[in-house]
Design a protein around this motif. Sequence first.
Motif, mmCIF file in Angstrom:
data_model
loop_
_atom_site.group_PDB
_atom_site.id
_atom_site.type_symbol
_atom_site.label_atom_id
_atom_site.label_comp_id
_atom_site.label_asym_id
_atom_site.label_seq_id
_atom_site.Cartn_x
_atom_site.Cartn_y
_atom_site.Cartn_z
ATOM 1 N N SER A 14 0.812 -1.517 0.119
ATOM 2 C CA SER A 14 0.027 0.300 0.199
ATOM 3 C C SER A 14 0.862 1.006 0.282
ATOM 4 N N SER A 15 0.238 2.178 -0.193
ATOM 5 C CA SER A 15 1.402 3.944 -0.152
ATOM 6 C C SER A 15 1.111 4.117 1.131
ATOM 7 N N LEU A 16 2.407 4.539 1.864
ATOM 8 C CA LEU A 16 2.921 5.336 3.136
ATOM 9 C C LEU A 16 1.417 5.797 3.912
ATOM 10 N N ASP A 24 -2.303 -7.055 6.922
ATOM 11 C CA ASP A 24 -1.007 -8.721 5.708
ATOM 12 C C ASP A 24 -2.036 -8.750 4.943
ATOM 13 N N ARG A 25 -2.627 -6.988 3.970
ATOM 14 C CA ARG A 25 -2.639 -7.185 3.123
ATOM 15 C C ARG A 25 -1.499 -7.420 2.247
ATOM 16 N N PRO A 26 -1.512 -8.336 1.032
ATOM 17 C CA PRO A 26 -0.967 -9.031 -0.331
ATOM 18 C C PRO A 26 -0.461 -7.744 -1.237
ATOM 19 N N GLY A 31 3.650 -2.784 -5.873
ATOM 20 C CA GLY A 31 3.818 -4.033 -5.110
ATOM 21 C C GLY A 31 4.978 -5.125 -6.267
ATOM 22 N N TRP A 32 4.405 -6.171 -7.338
ATOM 23 C CA TRP A 32 3.995 -6.640 -8.375
ATOM 24 C C TRP A 32 5.148 -6.657 -9.032
ATOM 25 N N SER A 56 3.545 -12.953 6.873
ATOM 26 C CA SER A 56 2.682 -12.335 6.050
ATOM 27 C C SER A 56 2.176 -12.714 4.758
ATOM 28 N N ALA A 57 0.663 -12.355 4.282
ATOM 29 C CA ALA A 57 1.061 -12.657 2.796
ATOM 30 C C ALA A 57 1.726 -11.394 1.647
ATOM 31 N N ARG A 58 2.400 -10.224 2.788
ATOM 32 C CA ARG A 58 2.924 -8.870 1.334
ATOM 33 C C ARG A 58 4.636 -9.850 1.275
ATOM 34 N N CYS A 59 5.142 -10.739 2.629
ATOM 35 C CA CYS A 59 6.089 -11.889 2.521
ATOM 36 C C CYS A 59 6.516 -12.783 1.774
#
Length: 189
Positions: A14-16, A24-26, A31-32, A56-59
Amino acid sequence: MNVRLKLLAAARSSSLLETRFDDDRPLDAAGWHEAERAAPVLCRLAAAELRYRSPSARCRETGDALGLTPLAQPALRDCDMGRWRGRTLGEVTAAEPRAVDAWLADPRSAPHGGESLLAFISRVGGWMDTRPADDGAGLLAVAEPGVVRAALVYALQAPPHTYWRIDVQPLSVTTLVRRSGTWGLLLDG
């Protein structure tokens, strides 16, 4: 026995301004895209014999995008933010300004009912200290920026308030080395 631990900060989700505590957002589309664009450079990290990640999902998605297949480690989760989980700093500051001030000023404070900064740093450091000697094979952890900051504070034995002065960019790599039981920061070119 030496340990070389590379910490890869997860790509953004997400943005800052939209960043939420214990989020825990993807990965978002940007980011992709950033992970895919960085893959040719970061693919060298797959040489690490042991590869870990925050749960986490993003990791997980950062590791997947880079072909790293890291193993989830509960000790590498971001700081437990208790009742502030899912809220932005702005939202919490508006609702609980004194609690935020206490949390920022005292590393033992946990007004949110979760984990104090000091407990978080100690948890991450405890995980680091249990990593096996790598004999040159290397270790990798894909982690939340907060986990990378906590690892740096722990490794350098810096005062806990130093945590707030470390800026970890998405997909940046930090290398820590443990020699004779002592951690240090390795700046490689």
